[in-house]
Design an enzyme around this catalytic site. Structure first.
Site, PDB file in Angstrom:
ATOM      1  CG  ASP A 677      12.552  24.070   9.232  1.00 29.26           C
ATOM      2  OD1 ASP A 677      13.023  25.226   9.207  1.00 29.26           O
ATOM      3  OD2 ASP A 677      12.204  23.477  10.282  1.00 29.26           O
ATOM      4  CE  LYS A 681      14.636  23.618  12.819  1.00 33.47           C
ATOM      5  NZ  LYS A 681      13.411  22.908  13.213  1.00 33.47           N
TER       6      LYS A 681
END
Ligand code: ADP
Ligand code: ASP
Ligand code: MG
Length: 817
Positions: A677, A681
């Site tokens: 994750d 980003k």
């Protein structure tokens, strides 16, 4: 005296007829004249009846029967019993006459325009007669006047031309001899040889105008079912409003281009005599309505209205034979005139290489055949091409005398249409600068009307149409926020938000008027329409609403597969879903290109740091000429929570378990610990900084120990993780010894992106980071000495929804007109 005209919608039921008579009463002392249309829908019924008879279908008799019943019921309801019988007898007699004609059509299987006019005349003859009798029954000295006795026309059935001289004399003589209230049939007249004619569908307005002019009336009042002449057809543009004043020319142009509220020719007779026209609402009689005269206060409006015409074809003639040859246009338009085809709009390129013109689509074949024949030699000699035909088109026109003084009007019109992705096939501007019209695709008409209405009349007010997919925590929070804020937004920002489509993984639902924010999810749950992404997209595109925004509150990769086609359909996207921007670099670029090409927005501030202003800040720096040198960031609220609570004496596996129990982790905490994750980003931040990079290029330290990866239950994972508590403890002890803290950091440096678990000393901005906060340090050419710091809660449905909401509002601010 005034001449009053009541349209079909004003006399469609006995109750409405009663209220019309109440409207007329106060005028009686001033000896008005009143003109009536057929009862609402009756002319259409008569046409249908005759078509059925023509096709030899006996069903016409049933329809005739119900039409008779409708008229007889009106008589029974409106006239006292003792007076009814003679009226009923007359109505029945009239229907017998109609039946005879229809029987003739049925037998001969022929319905000439002359016969059709005769058949259509029954509507007005019946309505005006019945209303006269109702008035008489109420002691009003009324007299029925069959306009065929005074309106003299040529024999062009269906569109008969008025012979004004004879007509005016006949009307004046009639009124000299009759002093009671004249109740007049609209729409019909007669030729010199006494045949019944009609003067064009919706022509009762014209009848009234002819009477007003002949009698030198003080005003002509057109009573209808809307509050006057409005900025656009209220059935098509919900936000249209009444224009209090306009000129005859403006009204004529608007109606020529489809504003049905008044028949175009109506203006002529009264204009010559400077008789003002009022358009009034039978259902709201005290409302002032619209005044049409030779002056207009304008009230600062650049244009007075927008109208549209459906079912248009565009024909074009082109070829070298057109250049410099005198008389081509004359032959072209002469041919059309001979065929009685009226040309709605002409546009000729200045090169004279082509002439293009619009006609009613029902005349397309006839026109093409006639023109190809007229120019057959030129076509054979290759000096001209055959006529080119484009169908399924419509015209949208803006009208107003003030255009002359406002040079930017056409620019505003075409840029508004362009922004909405509406293709323009042809443009024409009348030489009087009273209107600008554009030929567009039929399917775009509603969107065009609304877009233009917004651009010209509501320039401060905008409506955003949202299609929300995903009704989990973020989607729901977003709806709640919109509920709380929408009044304020409408008042202060002139921004209206409508959620017009909503879906979750199971169901979908649409409502063009917008759902109530508080009800949307419940309505969705109660809906029977199953969710299907293709169908959702299809409906969204087909609804073709201006300022549409697709709000993706899912984390689904499948949904992002539609982004490119959404943007290409002129729909903006707002989303916290990271999948699109962290997919292949090629896709990332395609989406930007599609948005740019269509002038729509793709906003995803919440992809990184939830509601924190990360992406926008980064973009602002770059746009203003700064350059990113490096990024250091803590981008996972979950991992930051874990490492900022993990202290000496704790078992690492317990800390993770606790975070899961508090709902801070994904259902399987490995989805946080594996760093993917965070990788997505930092990839997005790197790409936004200008780096061409793939997800694989991000070097990720996966915190899930190797033997804990792969297929296993969450419980099994926790058990296995316990065996690794020691190594985490060791890392913590090392950090403690240096008086440092553990942080899971993403770093972009010299074009390389790396994510690792490291420790920072108490001078480092990450040192004091607590809870689930995120922090982003941007080192740029300008922020070189000390980086720019963005820090705050970086996770949670509320802050994410707030970020999504802010992006939506940002789009509202972009769509300036
Ligand atoms: P009537 O039966 O009174 O003759 P019409 O149906 O012919 O009434 O005309 C009224 C209708 O015209 C309205 O109901 C409205 O839908 C339509 N219309 C189209 N354009 C406009 C406009 N610019 N302003 C008002 N009404 C319009
Ligand atoms: N009744 C006629 C029509 O429907 C004329 C009118 O209503 O103005 O066209
Ligand atoms: Mg009308």
């Amino acid at each position: 005296m005034n001449v009053l005209k009541f349209g079909g919608s004003s006399v469609s039921t006995p109750a409405r007829i009663k209220s019309v008579i109440e409207i007329i009463k106060p005028y009686l002392t001033d000896k008005p004249a009143v003109v009536f249309s057929a009862f609402g829908g009756v002319t259409d019924n008569l046409i249908t009846l005759s078509s059925l008879a023509l096709q030899g279908q006996v069903e016409y008799r049933d329809l005739l029967q119900s039409l008779e019943t409708r008229h007889l019921d009106a008589v029974r309801e409106l006239i006292s019993i003792q007076k009814q019988s003679s009226v009923i007898a007359h109505v029945k007699f009239t229907f017998n006459e109609l039946e005879d004609v229809l029987h003739g059509v049925f037998l001969v299987k022929e319905r000439t325009p002359r016969t059709l006019d005769y058949i259509m005349s029954f509507g007005e003859r019946l309505s005006a007669y019945i209303i006269t009798e109702v008035m008489k029954d109420q002691q009003i000295a009324a007299e029925f006047l069959d306009a065929r006795t005074v309106i003299r026309t040529d024999s062009n059935f269906g569109y008969a031309k008025i012979y004004f001289e004879t007509t005016n004399t006949l009307i004046q003589n009639h009124f000299d001899a009759h002093h009671n209230l004249q109740v007049i049939t609209g729409f019909i007249g007669s030729s010199a040889s006494g045949e019944t004619t009609t003067i064009g569908r919706s022509g009762s307005d014209y009848t009234a105008s002819i009477f007003a002019a002949a009698l030198k009336a003080s005003a002509l009042e057109i009573w209808t079912d809307v509050d006057g002449m409005m900025t656009a057809d209220p059935r098509k543009v919900k936000k249209s409003f009444t224009v209090s004043e306009m000129t005859y020319n403006e009204a004529m142009e608007l109606s020529h281009f489809g504003a049905k509220v008044i028949f175009p020719a109506t203006m002529q007779p009264v204009m010559i005599n400077q008789i003002p026209i009022w358009i009034k609402n039978t259902f709201n009689p005290t409302f002032p309505g619209t005044l049409i005269s030779n002056k207009s206060n304008g009230k600062g409006l650049i244009i007075k209205g927008i109208s549209s015409m459906d079912k248009i074809s565009l024909l074009s003639l082109q070829g070298s034979g057109l250049v410099g040859v005198v008389g081509v246009s004359m032959r072209l338009f002469g041919t059309l005139a001979k065929e009685s085809i009226s040309v709605i709009l002409i546009s000729q390129a200045s090169s004279e290489h082509s002439i293009c013109f619009a006609i009613e689509s029902s005349k397309t074949k006839q026109a093409k055949r006639a023109i190809d024949k007229e120019f057959q030699y030129e076509i054979r000699g290759n000096e001209m091409d055959e006529v080119k035909v484009e169908e399924e088109l419509a015209i949208v026109a803006i009208v107003g005398e003030n255009m002359k003084h406002n040079p930017g009007t056409s620019g505003r019109m075409f840029s508004a249409l362009g922004r909405s992705g509406i293709n323009i096939n042809a443009i024409a501007q009348g030489s009087s600068e009273l209107n600008i019209s554009a030929v567009i695709h039929q399917q775009d008409i509603s969107k065009a009307l609304n877009t233009l209405h917004e651009a010209f009349f509501l320039s401060d007010r905008k409506v955003l149409n949202l299609f929300l997919v995903g009704t989990g925590l973020i989607g729901k929070s977003l709806l709640n926020m919109m509920e709380k804020q929408h009044h304020q937004l409408a008042k202060q920002n002139q921004l209206e938000i409508h959620v017009v489509g909503i879906a979750n993984s199971r169901k979908m639902l649409f409502n063009e008027d917008g759902f109530k924010f508080t009800e949307a999810v419940n309505e969705l749950l109660a809906s029977s329409e199953e969710m299907n992404l293709n169908a959702f997209m299809g409906t969204m595109i087909a609804m073709n609403l201006s300022n549409s925004i697709f709000v993706d509150c899912t984390s689904s990769e499948e949904v992002t597969g539609f982004y490119e086609s959404i943007l290409s359909s002129n729909i903006s996207i707002v989303t916290p879903n990271k999948k699109a921007n962290s997919g292949s670099y090629q896709k990332y670029q395609l989406l930007r290109a599609a948005a740019k090409k269509r002038g729509v927005k793709f906003l995803f501030e919440t992809n990184v740091g939830a509601g924190l202003p990360v992406i926008n800040t980064l973009n602002d720096l770059l746009i203003s000429g700064d350059k990113v040198l490096g990024i250091e960031a803590v981008l996972s609220g979950t991992l930051n929570y874990i490492f900022s609570t993990y202290k000496k004496g704790d078992r690492f596996s317990d800390v993770v378990k606790q975070a899961k129990e508090k709902g801070y982790t994904e259902p399987d905490p490995r989805d946080d610990l594996n760093g993917m994750d965070v990788a997505r980003k930092i990839l997005i931040l790197s790409r936004e900084s200008g780096l061409e990079m793939e997800l694989d290029d991000v070097i990720v330290e996966n915190l899930v120990p190797e033997d804990c990866r792969g297929e296993m239950s969450v419980d099994a994972f926790f058990q296995k993780l316990e065996t690794h508590n020691g190594s985490f403890e060791k890392l913590l002890a090392e950090a403690d010894a240096k008086n440092e803290k553990l942080r899971y950091m993403a770093v972009l440096e010299n074009g390389t992106t790396r994510i690792r678990l490291g420790s920072v000393d108490n001078q480092h901005p990450f040192y004091s980071l607590s809870g689930s906060d995120n922090i982003i340090l941007l080192t740029t050419e300008r922020y070189h000495e000390r980086p720019m710091v963005i820090r705050g809660p970086g996770a949670g449905a509320e802050v994410t929804a707030a970020g999504v909401f802010a992006d939506v509002i940002r789009i509202g601010n972009y769509v300036n007109v």
